[in-house]
Design an enzyme around this catalytic site. Sequence first.
Site, PDB file in Angstrom:
ATOM      1  N   ASP A   1       0.840  -1.199   0.000  1.00 28.46           N
ATOM      2  CA  ASP A   1       0.000   0.000   0.000  1.00 28.46           C
ATOM      3  C   ASP A   1       0.881   1.257   0.000  1.00 28.46           C
ATOM      4  O   ASP A   1       0.610   2.229  -0.708  1.00 28.46           O
ATOM      5  CB  ASP A   1      -0.906  -0.021   1.240  1.00 28.46           C
ATOM      6  CG  ASP A   1      -2.077   0.954   1.145  1.00 28.46           C
ATOM      7  OD1 ASP A   1      -2.475   1.311   0.019  1.00 28.46           O
ATOM      8  OD2 ASP A   1      -2.604   1.341   2.210  1.00 28.46           O
TER       9      ASP A   1
ATOM     10  N   HIS B   1      -4.222   2.941  -7.169  1.00 33.34           N
ATOM     11  CA  HIS B   1      -5.410   2.707  -6.346  1.00 33.34           C
ATOM     12  C   HIS B   1      -6.681   2.565  -7.183  1.00 33.34           C
ATOM     13  O   HIS B   1      -7.607   1.859  -6.788  1.00 33.34           O
ATOM     14  CB  HIS B   1      -5.563   3.785  -5.270  1.00 33.34           C
ATOM     15  CG  HIS B   1      -4.867   3.416  -4.000  1.00 33.34           C
ATOM     16  ND1 HIS B   1      -3.505   3.507  -3.868  1.00 33.34           N
ATOM     17  CD2 HIS B   1      -5.325   2.900  -2.819  1.00 33.34           C
ATOM     18  CE1 HIS B   1      -3.158   3.080  -2.657  1.00 33.34           C
ATOM     19  NE2 HIS B   1      -4.246   2.700  -1.997  1.00 33.34           N
TER      20      HIS B   1
ATOM     21  N   HIS C   1      -6.610  -0.957  -8.111  1.00 33.44           N
ATOM     22  CA  HIS C   1      -7.043  -1.718  -6.929  1.00 33.44           C
ATOM     23  C   HIS C   1      -8.570  -1.715  -6.838  1.00 33.44           C
ATOM     24  O   HIS C   1      -9.198  -2.761  -6.659  1.00 33.44           O
ATOM     25  CB  HIS C   1      -6.460  -1.131  -5.642  1.00 33.44           C
ATOM     26  CG  HIS C   1      -7.222  -1.570  -4.421  1.00 33.44           C
ATOM     27  ND1 HIS C   1      -8.398  -0.944  -4.003  1.00 33.44           N
ATOM     28  CD2 HIS C   1      -7.028  -2.604  -3.576  1.00 33.44           C
ATOM     29  CE1 HIS C   1      -8.871  -1.587  -2.949  1.00 33.44           C
ATOM     30  NE2 HIS C   1      -8.067  -2.590  -2.665  1.00 33.44           N
TER      31      HIS C   1
ATOM     32  N   HIS D   1      -5.794  -5.512   0.834  1.00 32.94           N
ATOM     33  CA  HIS D   1      -5.776  -4.242   0.091  1.00 32.94           C
ATOM     34  C   HIS D   1      -4.400  -3.989  -0.541  1.00 32.94           C
ATOM     35  O   HIS D   1      -4.294  -3.748  -1.737  1.00 32.94           O
ATOM     36  CB  HIS D   1      -6.148  -3.110   1.067  1.00 32.94           C
ATOM     37  CG  HIS D   1      -5.976  -1.729   0.520  1.00 32.94           C
ATOM     38  ND1 HIS D   1      -6.904  -1.136  -0.304  1.00 32.94           N
ATOM     39  CD2 HIS D   1      -4.984  -0.828   0.674  1.00 32.94           C
ATOM     40  CE1 HIS D   1      -6.485   0.083  -0.627  1.00 32.94           C
ATOM     41  NE2 HIS D   1      -5.328   0.294  -0.051  1.00 32.94           N
TER      42      HIS D   1
HETATM   43 ZN   LIG Z   1      -4.369   2.169  -0.010  1.00 32.51          ZN
END
Ligand SMILES: [Zn+2]
Length: 383
Positions: free
Chosen positions: A176, A259, A262, A276
Amino acid sequence: MPAQTTIRTVMSPGRYVQGPGAIAKVGEYLAAIGRTPVIVADDIVWGFVGHDVDASLKAAGLPVIRDTFSGLATAATIERLVGVVKDNSADVLVGVGGGSTIDAVKSAGHLAGVRWASVPTVASTDAPTSALAVVYTEQGAFEEYRFFPRNPDLVLIDSQVVANAPAKLLAAGVGDALATWLEARATAASGSATMAGGLPTMTGTALAKLSWDVLWENALPALDAVRDHAVTPAVEKVIEANTLLSGLGFESGGLAAAHAIHNGLTAAPQAHGLAHGQKVNIGSVTQLVLEGAPTSEIRDFIEFTTRVGLPNTLTEIGLGVDDVETLQAVAEAATVETETIHAMPFTVRPADVVSALRSIEGLATRVRAEAGLPAPVKYLAHH
Ligand SMILES: [Zn+2]
């Protein structure tokens, strides 16, 4: 997406506290924020830290009121927590646990009109510091970002508690946090707005870069230490990079393609069991391909994230180059008008994302073979 503003801004939590044994001081810090906290922690988390939190609240003269919330932050679970705040006349809501608990607490605290605090027990995302939350559908797909006018009044993280958790959670946090610099760099280049609602400041962008530098230097030794549940200076640095630097860096430096990809991947049921930060790492490699980054940079990133234990191929997340329909759905979701992929300094269309996603399979497989690293295998079966 050019920003419709000339305002630059930084947001940050009121106080950040980190160290071994910090959990035993949670009552002391909460007493400065409110008189009636409600602690939100599931039974597993409470089994690890409940004793210390309970003793600390009592020592600070605060009541011990706990909600056993578990699962995802959805519109319904957030509404239920708003009710818990009202039923207890609470003035501060405290999320103890992982990213979903903390996002649900932020959303509910805001809706209920009280303060909120983050007490992460893992360093697996940068969610604890930010003034936004990700809300999911009942099916576990990305629904929306919710933005709040304030960050948590307190972020408290106990390094020993983090070191006691499985190392793969710290590795997910590294995934992340590595994306933070790649995305802040792109946002600065395009002059797009950040999640804080203005142009990036030098501060936000610099903290994103610092997070990246700290992780390249410390992530591997920190993971070695955490496998033995040891807290070392490298572990402390990685916890701060994953939690605080990355949190400030993404919020005030900007999100971009990683992101958005993601979020697109949450539309693929195959990827639902992944953390995540694992899905974000697929987004980072894909972003590097999309921006035509130097081959050496992409190679180094693939080698490093393989050593960290992060996925960088489709195979690892349960997909393949022939899953064209699923990849198309991921790409469509990643490029909707509101997505941060439009903070990239060039236009990104769904077809570009599909091509980039398909390309990482062969690319990363070759790079790993050349570096003598293990060939990709499906993650869910092994982790
Ligand atoms: Zn994140």
